[in-house]
Design a protein around this motif. Structure first.
Motif, PDB file in Angstrom:
ATOM      1  N   GLY A 121      51.112  47.468  44.659  1.00 26.50           N
ATOM      2  CA  GLY A 121      51.025  46.156  45.296  1.00 26.50           C
ATOM      3  C   GLY A 121      50.316  46.243  46.632  1.00 26.50           C
ATOM      4  O   GLY A 121      49.476  45.392  46.987  1.00 26.50           O
ATOM      5  N   ALA A 122      50.649  47.295  47.367  1.00 26.28           N
ATOM      6  CA  ALA A 122      49.987  47.492  48.663  1.00 26.28           C
ATOM      7  C   ALA A 122      48.496  47.733  48.468  1.00 26.28           C
ATOM      8  O   ALA A 122      47.668  47.316  49.292  1.00 26.28           O
ATOM      9  CB  ALA A 122      50.638  48.661  49.400  1.00 26.28           C
ATOM     10  N   ALA A 123      48.153  48.426  47.360  1.00 26.13           N
ATOM     11  CA  ALA A 123      46.737  48.696  47.089  1.00 26.13           C
ATOM     12  C   ALA A 123      45.971  47.387  46.864  1.00 26.13           C
ATOM     13  O   ALA A 123      44.852  47.210  47.338  1.00 26.13           O
ATOM     14  CB  ALA A 123      46.608  49.606  45.857  1.00 26.13           C
ATOM     15  N   TRP A 124      46.603  46.451  46.139  1.00 25.31           N
ATOM     16  CA  TRP A 124      45.938  45.157  45.934  1.00 25.31           C
ATOM     17  C   TRP A 124      45.794  44.421  47.268  1.00 25.31           C
ATOM     18  O   TRP A 124      44.724  43.872  47.587  1.00 25.31           O
ATOM     19  CB  TRP A 124      46.712  44.289  44.930  1.00 25.31           C
ATOM     20  CG  TRP A 124      46.064  42.940  44.816  1.00 25.31           C
ATOM     21  CD1 TRP A 124      46.443  41.808  45.453  1.00 25.31           C
ATOM     22  CD2 TRP A 124      44.866  42.634  44.117  1.00 25.31           C
ATOM     23  NE1 TRP A 124      45.570  40.787  45.175  1.00 25.31           N
ATOM     24  CE2 TRP A 124      44.570  41.271  44.345  1.00 25.31           C
ATOM     25  CE3 TRP A 124      43.993  43.375  43.309  1.00 25.31           C
ATOM     26  CZ2 TRP A 124      43.460  40.632  43.791  1.00 25.31           C
ATOM     27  CZ3 TRP A 124      42.891  42.734  42.758  1.00 25.31           C
ATOM     28  CH2 TRP A 124      42.634  41.375  43.003  1.00 25.31           C
ATOM     29  N   ALA A 125      46.868  44.458  48.042  1.00 26.60           N
ATOM     30  CA  ALA A 125      46.828  43.774  49.339  1.00 26.60           C
ATOM     31  C   ALA A 125      45.744  44.363  50.235  1.00 26.60           C
ATOM     32  O   ALA A 125      45.032  43.639  50.944  1.00 26.60           O
ATOM     33  CB  ALA A 125      48.198  43.876  50.013  1.00 26.60           C
ATOM     34  N   ALA A 126      45.606  45.697  50.163  1.00 30.15           N
ATOM     35  CA  ALA A 126      44.589  46.360  50.999  1.00 30.15           C
ATOM     36  C   ALA A 126      43.192  46.039  50.496  1.00 30.15           C
ATOM     37  O   ALA A 126      42.235  45.955  51.273  1.00 30.15           O
ATOM     38  CB  ALA A 126      44.826  47.868  50.993  1.00 30.15           C
ATOM     39  N   PHE A 127      43.048  45.851  49.185  1.00 24.59           N
ATOM     40  CA  PHE A 127      41.756  45.516  48.596  1.00 24.59           C
ATOM     41  C   PHE A 127      41.376  44.076  48.947  1.00 24.59           C
ATOM     42  O   PHE A 127      40.274  43.796  49.417  1.00 24.59           O
ATOM     43  CB  PHE A 127      41.841  45.706  47.072  1.00 24.59           C
ATOM     44  CG  PHE A 127      40.664  45.131  46.335  1.00 24.59           C
ATOM     45  CD1 PHE A 127      39.426  45.771  46.360  1.00 24.59           C
ATOM     46  CD2 PHE A 127      40.794  43.954  45.598  1.00 24.59           C
ATOM     47  CE1 PHE A 127      38.340  45.246  45.672  1.00 24.59           C
ATOM     48  CE2 PHE A 127      39.706  43.433  44.913  1.00 24.59           C
ATOM     49  CZ  PHE A 127      38.477  44.079  44.942  1.00 24.59           C
ATOM     50  N   ALA A 128      42.328  43.146  48.719  1.00 24.10           N
ATOM     51  CA  ALA A 128      42.048  41.736  49.028  1.00 24.10           C
ATOM     52  C   ALA A 128      41.867  41.553  50.530  1.00 24.10           C
ATOM     53  O   ALA A 128      41.026  40.763  50.978  1.00 24.10           O
ATOM     54  CB  ALA A 128      43.199  40.859  48.519  1.00 24.10           C
ATOM     55  N   ALA A 129      42.667  42.252  51.297  1.00 24.68           N
ATOM     56  CA  ALA A 129      42.549  42.241  52.765  1.00 24.68           C
ATOM     57  C   ALA A 129      42.740  40.846  53.357  1.00 24.68           C
ATOM     58  O   ALA A 129      42.211  40.543  54.424  1.00 24.68           O
ATOM     59  CB  ALA A 129      41.212  42.860  53.208  1.00 24.68           C
ATOM     60  N   HIS A 130      43.501  40.023  52.643  1.00 24.10           N
ATOM     61  CA  HIS A 130      43.751  38.669  53.153  1.00 24.10           C
ATOM     62  C   HIS A 130      44.834  38.652  54.216  1.00 24.10           C
ATOM     63  O   HIS A 130      44.869  37.786  55.057  1.00 24.10           O
ATOM     64  CB  HIS A 130      44.184  37.741  51.997  1.00 24.10           C
ATOM     65  CG  HIS A 130      43.148  37.576  50.945  1.00 24.10           C
ATOM     66  ND1 HIS A 130      43.426  37.100  49.676  1.00 24.10           N
ATOM     67  CD2 HIS A 130      41.807  37.837  50.959  1.00 24.10           C
ATOM     68  CE1 HIS A 130      42.319  37.079  48.949  1.00 24.10           C
ATOM     69  NE2 HIS A 130      41.326  37.517  49.713  1.00 24.10           N
ATOM     70  N   ASN A 131      45.741  39.606  54.130  1.00 25.82           N
ATOM     71  CA  ASN A 131      46.918  39.539  54.987  1.00 25.82           C
ATOM     72  C   ASN A 131      47.373  40.943  55.366  1.00 25.82           C
ATOM     73  O   ASN A 131      48.412  41.414  54.948  1.00 25.82           O
ATOM     74  CB  ASN A 131      48.043  38.769  54.245  1.00 25.82           C
ATOM     75  CG  ASN A 131      49.265  38.584  55.124  1.00 25.82           C
ATOM     76  OD1 ASN A 131      49.180  38.679  56.350  1.00 25.82           O
ATOM     77  ND2 ASN A 131      50.408  38.361  54.479  1.00 25.82           N
ATOM     78  N   LEU A 132      46.524  41.593  56.178  1.00 23.70           N
ATOM     79  CA  LEU A 132      46.852  42.944  56.646  1.00 23.70           C
ATOM     80  C   LEU A 132      47.277  42.865  58.106  1.00 23.70           C
ATOM     81  O   LEU A 132      46.955  41.906  58.808  1.00 23.70           O
ATOM     82  CB  LEU A 132      45.634  43.854  56.506  1.00 23.70           C
ATOM     83  CG  LEU A 132      45.174  44.143  55.070  1.00 23.70           C
ATOM     84  CD1 LEU A 132      43.896  44.985  55.077  1.00 23.70           C
ATOM     85  CD2 LEU A 132      46.275  44.841  54.267  1.00 23.70           C
TER      86      LEU A 132
END
Lengths: 780, 279
Positions: free
Chosen positions: A598-609
């Motif tokens: 899940g963190a990998a997707w978040a880091a890829f999308a980079a919408h909310n880091l």
């Protein structure tokens, strides 16, 4: 069983590599067929020592299909440096300059003198016969002990000696007045490594003077560096790819003439160049192992406490120094005392040139040679003391860890009593000894013997500072990159270079265990200098101890970054997160969780880091090991010896190895199986036999006796598991343990079988003729 | 491992094979190929032409010929090993065929190829010699029969001349009073014999009245151990007779064994073979 037990660290996962390889869908160098390729064949010296007086290439050049013929003189200016030796072990080490093709003198049978390039392999082989070389034959020297003596025939006249170096290591003083001193000299003959895939090279010229080099090598990174240096190319101009590689055992840990020739000639001709080694060519042109004559002395009190050890090692370099030739004997220098506490320690190595194929790393590299002489001498000492050989070993085991040993290194962990106890549980020694006695009482033709080998070795090459201190040119660190892909899969890029070990499977298991995925979701890339981080390749049982640790470190970096992402997304403090097997949970709120995926997707999308955080979840770690890796164990061989024919045959082999944490027991068992087999082969079957003129007399598979399954029993394997304290998850190296342990166990067993006849020594390999002669001599 | 270039012809009949061989003195016969092809690949054999007789299926047979059995030269080792006539009447031949090389060799290699190759380390020549077998050779001048004692003429040399073909091997049927053994010492399963011994023993009440003993790899050809045979006939025990096994032999020294060790092995194996044949 939890999920990780079925596929994480410790799981007996079948190898990912096997399906394509078993279906014949691997890509070995010889499978690479590029348009316009010319085939290279090397013309080799039939003499072990000769001056080249002339070479006439005109007939070969005129032969059908021939594109070019080059002699050593023709190519001399292509080399901006001589063939590389990366381990000048002493300041004054003698290293004869040599080039990929001999220019004026050949120094072993098989030394290359010319190359033929043709449109087909058949045309190249035919034309190679037409290269007319005139030689002035010189005296050759083959025997390493004789070569070390004053007045010996010289391999390299210009050096004035055959001695390349003398390297001593001394700590304490040998107790000359000890109650008991035993001393014995052992011969360990040269061996041909015989990887199932011989060597092979394809070099393709690229636009702008670049070259892509495919090689059946263990060391794409080191090969790139040194090929570029030898040819005076920028390292960036050369890409090296190790595709599927069919074994190496150290013999592909080298920079070979054919690799340099292929690159140089591809640049000259502007076409791809291919060279595939023939099997009997491999016997001459690929490095040999061993070829040691060693005198070992042990001093002990009358109750069996060993106080001093002294070893004098004469080691053949062969004709030239290859990549790490002079350092190979030294890899054993610190472990001549094995698993035993011996306070006074002295070893001296003399590296000597002979007119034979150069020696270099062969499975175990210096450590089988050390373990063999030690374990043989332990039996001699037990006999001299009238003490049980197992008890003598127990009495001298190192028991406190970490242990700083007399040779100066520190062993982080081990439990030799545990391994030996387990061995004896499996072995049934009393029954075997009763059977032995019954056969002796009956005077049976076939006698049995039991032999032991308790060992401790150092591998996992290696702490860079120590390598520097012993004058090795490079470091011993390793690198790994983990990329968490948006789909919840993982791409691993490793600087190690597997050639049969199963890194793709093992590395997948480590990532699966650490980051919470299925091993099938992990892709492992390796063996291509254009895609992998700079690495130091695979040898010396280093890949898991060093490369696996680098991978683990990269995983820890992933987890730390993921923790910050998860904390941000779940709006909790990072310290409030608990992590296990790929999932973060919030302390006290078990329903709130997020995975690494899940963190990998978040880091890829980079919408909310978190503010200031770089997108993308990827980490690279470079790991320099704080220590060597120290596996150990206890092995026993049971042999049956036909006292009529002299035939010695294994009937049982029991091995207990302690390699710390096991990532995949199937792979570990496979490594142990292969290692033991090569150790047994050393003890009973294999030996490169040279005649006095330096002709290799048994350079075909019909005469060089690699044993087959038909000659060997099923091995009985078990393990104790003492975790390495100097490794992030407790693993130790396993690639060489079997080879290191097996040979002395087998020879000790052969001697044990014949001890009632008065036999005390048999040189290995224990051929039927040597066994017969030993019995005859003992009976006189 | 690429042979020097050669021509290749498939023989359609024995007559065709003889015509092809007669037209080219440097031609070699290709049968199972398991001795010839490795020699070609190492370029130690460089024939101008290979005459492939592998399709002459009428040369593959085992037939009852009265007091003898006739074996077609192209009969593969595996077929010899499994043949019921041989197993019943001359089991030393079928048993020894099962000890040649490894399974791959036995399924391609032929009895005629093995004998005509004349390799002193091959197993079947000693058996054929101990049996006093007859070998049928055909050539342009017709057919002739050669005694095994006259067949093996030197290292890789036999009575089969240029332009000739070995077509049949005739062996005697052994009676119930005849014991037999073929023993060889070899390091690995697939290796040639370091030394081998074929023993045919005529028994009477558990003792040997006469014996035929032939040795593998104890000289340039297989050879009879005449002193052993004489000793057996004179009433010596197997151990006493076997002490003479190497008399007159001139074995080679090579990487497998010295001549001295070969002589020792010949004595050890001869004693064991005589004992086994008597058992």
């Amino acid at each position: 069983m939890s999920a990780t037990e079925t596929w994480g660290i410790g799981a007996p996962l079948k190898r990912k590599e096997d399906d394509p390889l078993l279906r014949g869908r691997g890509t070995y160098v010889d499978n690479i067929d590029l348009p316009g390729t010319v085939v290279m064949v090397v013309v080799r010296s039939p003499y072990a020592h000769a001056r080249i007086t002339s070479i006439d290439t005109s007939a070969a050049k005129a032969a059908e299909g021939v594109v070019a013929v080059y002699t050593g003189a023709d190519l001399r200016d292509d080399w901006k440096a001589a063939m590389p030796c990366a381990w000048p072990v002493t300041e004054d080490m003698k290293n004869p300059e040599h080039f990929p093709l001999a220019v004026s003198e050949v120094n072993y049978q098989g030394d290359g003198v010319a190359v033929v390039l043709a449109d087909t392999r058949a045309h190249a082989v035919d034309a190679a016969e037409l290269v007319d070389v005139d030689y002035e034959v010189l005296d050759a020297i083959v025997d390493v002990a004789a070569a070390a003596e004053d007045g010996a025939t010289l391999v390299h006249e210009e050096l004035g000696t055959n001695v390349s170096y003398v390297w001593p290591l001394e700590s304490g003083t040998f107790d000359e007045s000890a109650d008991v001193i035993v001393k014995h000299t052992y011969i360990q003959p040269p061996l041909i490594p015989n990887a199932i895939e011989p060597r092979g090279v394809v070099a393709r010229p690229e636009p702008g003077g670049d070259v892509t080099l495919w090689s059946a090598t263990q060391i794409p990174h080191i090969l790139r560096l040194l090929t570029a240096a030898t040819l005076g190319m920028s390292e960036t101009k050369l890409r090296v790819i190790a595709p599927d590689v069919g074994g190496g055992f150290g013999s592909k840990l080298d920079v070979y003439a054919e690799e340099l020739l292929a690159v140089a000639i591809a640049r000259r001709l502007g076409t791809p160049v291919k060279w595939i080694e023939e099997r009997s060519e491999n016997a001459l042109a690929t490095i040999h192992g061993r070829d040691f004559v060693t005198t070992l002395e042990l001093a002990a009190t009358k109750d069996g406490k060993i106080t001093s050890l002294r070893a004098n090692v004469i080691a053949s370099m062969g004709a030239y120094l290859q990549l790490v030739t002079p350092g190979i004997p030294l890899l054993g220098a610190w472990i001549y005392a094995g698993p035993y506490e011996i306070p006074n320690y002295s070893v001296t190595f003399t590296g000597v040139f002979t007119n034979t194929t150069p020696t270099d790393a062969y499975r175990g590299a210096g450590r089988p040679e050390a373990t063999y002489v030690l374990e043989r001498t332990m039996d001699l000492l037990a006999k001299e003391l009238g003490m049980d050989r197992v008890e003598l070993r127990r009495k001298n085991f190192i028991t406190e860890f970490p242990a700083t040993i007399a040779s100066g290194l520190t062993i982080d962990s081990g439990d030799h009593h545990a391994s030996l106890d387990r061995l004896l549980e499996h072995l049934g020694l009393e029954e075997l000894e009763a059977e032995q006695q019954a056969r002796r009482d009956r005077g049976d033709t076939k006698q049995i013997g039991i032999g032991f080998s308790t060992y401790n070795e150092m591998c996992g090459l290696a702490p860079s500072r120590i390598l520097g201190a012993i004058r090795y040119a490079a470091g011993g660190w390793e690198t790994a990159t983990i990329r968490c892909l948006p789909t919840g899969t993982f791409q691993v890029v490793t600087g190690t270079s597997p050639h049969g070990q199963g890194h793709e499977t093992a590395w997948s298991q480590i990532v699966a265990d650490q980051l919470g995925c299925d091993p099938s979701e992990v892709e492992v890339l390796h063996g291509d200098t254009s895609i992998s981080p700079y690495g130091l390749d695979t040898y010396g049982s280093r890949s898991l101890p060093v490369g696996g640790a680098a991978l683990w470190s990269a995983g820890e970096k992933i987890i730390e970054k993921a923790r910050e992402i998860v904390a941000h997304q779940l709006e909790v403090a990072a310290d409030d997160l608990e992590y296990e097997a790929g999932t973060f949970t919030v302390k006290g709120s078990p329903d709130k969780e997020m995975t690494v995926k899940g963190a990998a997707w978040a880091a890829f999308a980079a919408h909310n880091l978190p503010d200031g955080m770089e997108p993308n979840l990827e980490a690279t770690a470079t790991y320099d090991p704080p220590n060597f890796s120290w596996p150990g164990g206890a092995h026993a061989a049971v042999v049956e010896v036909d006292t009529g024919t002299g035939d010695a045959r294994l009937i049982r082999y029991v091995a207990i190895d302690d390699v710390g944490t096991v990532v995949n027991p199937l792979i570990v068992d496979g490594q142990v199986h292969g290692g033991i087999t090569q150790g047994i082969a050393t003890a009973l079957y294999e030996e490169a036999i040279y005649d006095e003129d330096g002709n290799l007399a048994n350079g075909t598979m019909a005469m060089y006796l690699v044993p087959s399954a038909a000659e060997l029993p099923s091995y009985e394997l078990d393990r104790t598991e003492t975790k390495a304290t100097d490794h992030p998850f407790g693993a130790k190296g396993v690639g060489e343990t079997g080879t290191i342990a097996a040979a002395p166990a087998v020879i000790n067993a052969v001697i044990d079988a014949l001890s009632h006849l008065g036999v005390t020594d048999i040189q290995m390999p224990a051929t039927p003729e040597r066994v017969w002669r030993a019995i005859e001599e003992a009976q006189q | 491992m690429i042979p020097a270039s050669f021509d290749y012809e498939v023989a359609e009949s024995v007559e065709h094979a003889l015509a092809l061989l007669g037209a080219d003195p440097d031609a070699k016969v290709l049968a199972g190929g398991h001795s010839l092809v490795p020699a070609l690949k190492l370029r130690v054999s460089r024939p101008s032409k290979l005459v492939d007789i592998g399709r002459l299926s009428d040369l593959a047979y085992v037939r009852d010929a009265g007091s003898q059995l006739a074996i077609g030269a192209l009969t593969r080792h595996a077929a010899v090993q499994g043949d019921p006539l041989l197993q019943e009447h001359c089991p030393i031949v079928s048993s020894t065929a099962g000890k040649v090389g490894d399974p791959q060799v036995r399924h391609r290699g032929t009895i005629g190829g093995s004998l005509a190759h004349g390799d002193p380390a091959s197993d079947l020549p000693a058996v054929i010699l101990a049996l006093d077998a007859e070998l049928v050779i055909v050539g342009a001048g017709g057919e002739r029969t050669v005694a095994a004692a006259d067949f093996f003429t030197g290292v890789f040399q036999t009575a089969v001349g240029p332009g000739e073909l070995l077509t049949e091997i005739r062996i005697p049927k052994l009676g119930d009073a005849t014991g037999w053994s073929y023993l060889k010492y070899h390091r690995r399963a697939q290796d040639w014999a370091t030394v081998g011994v074929a023993a045919i023993v005529h028994r009477d009440n558990g003792t040997a009245t006469s014996a035929s003993v032939a040795l593998t790899n104890m000289g340039g050809t297989t050879l009879r151990a005449a002193s052993v045979e004489a000793a057996v006939a004179a009433g010596s025990s197997p151990a006493e007779a076997a002490a003479h096994a190497a008399e007159g032999a001139e074995p080679a020294s090579d990487t497998a064994a010295s001549a001295e060790f070969r002589a020792h092995l010949a004595r050890v194996l001869t004693e064991r073979a005589l004992m086994e044949a008597l058992a």
